[in-house]
Write a protein that holds these residues in place. Structure first.
Motif, PDB file in Angstrom:
ATOM      1  N   ASN A  30       0.821  -1.218   0.000  1.00 28.29           N
ATOM      2  CA  ASN A  30       0.000   0.000   0.000  1.00 28.29           C
ATOM      3  C   ASN A  30       0.853   1.265   0.000  1.00 28.29           C
ATOM      4  O   ASN A  30       0.516   2.243  -0.673  1.00 28.29           O
ATOM      5  N   LYS A  31       1.944   1.242   0.750  1.00 32.71           N
ATOM      6  CA  LYS A  31       2.836   2.404   0.775  1.00 32.71           C
ATOM      7  C   LYS A  31       3.500   2.607  -0.586  1.00 32.71           C
ATOM      8  O   LYS A  31       3.635   3.746  -1.055  1.00 32.71           O
ATOM      9  N   LEU A  32       3.906   1.522  -1.211  1.00 26.85           N
ATOM     10  CA  LEU A  32       4.510   1.617  -2.538  1.00 26.85           C
ATOM     11  C   LEU A  32       3.497   2.150  -3.554  1.00 26.85           C
ATOM     12  O   LEU A  32       3.820   3.011  -4.373  1.00 26.85           O
ATOM     13  N   ALA A  33       2.278   1.624  -3.475  1.00 24.39           N
ATOM     14  CA  ALA A  33       1.225   2.063  -4.395  1.00 24.39           C
ATOM     15  C   ALA A  33       0.928   3.543  -4.175  1.00 24.39           C
ATOM     16  O   ALA A  33       0.822   4.317  -5.140  1.00 24.39           O
ATOM     17  N   GLN A  34       0.820   3.964  -2.934  1.00 20.25           N
ATOM     18  CA  GLN A  34       0.524   5.368  -2.629  1.00 20.25           C
ATOM     19  C   GLN A  34       1.626   6.287  -3.150  1.00 20.25           C
ATOM     20  O   GLN A  34       1.359   7.364  -3.684  1.00 20.25           O
TER      21      GLN A  34
END
Length: 165
Positions: free
Chosen positions: A134-138
């Motif tokens: 999720n952090k990478l996607a964000q």
């Protein structure tokens, strides 16, 4: 602090200044208009100078949009969404924006996203796999990459490289 008003300059002097301003780097119409207003040039004089700059090819919005898109993609690693938004802020026409988006090749774009995600993953110290993804996607979304592409790349990285998630 009070800003000093520039002394009034002639239309010819303003034209010479704007020619140098546009020759230094590609500019959009909005930047040139703003610069002329700062110089105290208004109305028909302003429009005449802009027409002259366009006819002498100092000012070309299509060229500006293409170089802007190339530069922001290569240097700042922005995605198409962010580049499109920034061009719209500068009141660039849809035609020029479409031309600018063609400057970014699909394969290069995808590779840039993969490299960006791998780089960011190396910086994150997240033990939870779900939160890491999720952090990478964000991060990729904030850079202006399309969500469908981001999730697809993350999924492919996950299946080909167990260290990503």
């Amino acid at each position: 602090m009070n800003k000093k008003r520039p002394k009034t300059i002639t239309q010819e002097e303003a034209l010479r200044r704007l020619q140098r301003y546009c020759a230094y780097q590609d500019r959009c119409h909005q930047e040139v208009r703003s610069k002329l207003l700062d110089l105290g040039i208004y109305g028909m004089e302003l429009e005449e100078i802009i027409v002259e700059l366009i006819s002498d090819n100092f000012l070309n919005e299509e060229r500006f949009a293409c170089s802007y898109a190339r530069g922001k993609f290569r240097i700042k690693r922005w995605g198409r969404i962010r580049i499109r938004q920034e061009l719209k802020k500068r009141q660039i026409s849809d035609y020029c924006i479409k031309k600018a988006m063609q400057e970014i090749e699909e394969e290069t774009y995808r590779k840039a996203l993969i490299d960006l995600l791998i780089y960011k993953k190396g910086l994150l110290k997240e033990p939870n796999e779900y939160q890491l993804r999720n952090k990478l996607a964000q991060y990729a979304f904030n850079k202006g990459f399309e969500s469908k592409l981001v999730w697809e790349v993350l999924k492919n990285l996950n299946s080909s490289d167990e260290s990503i998630s």
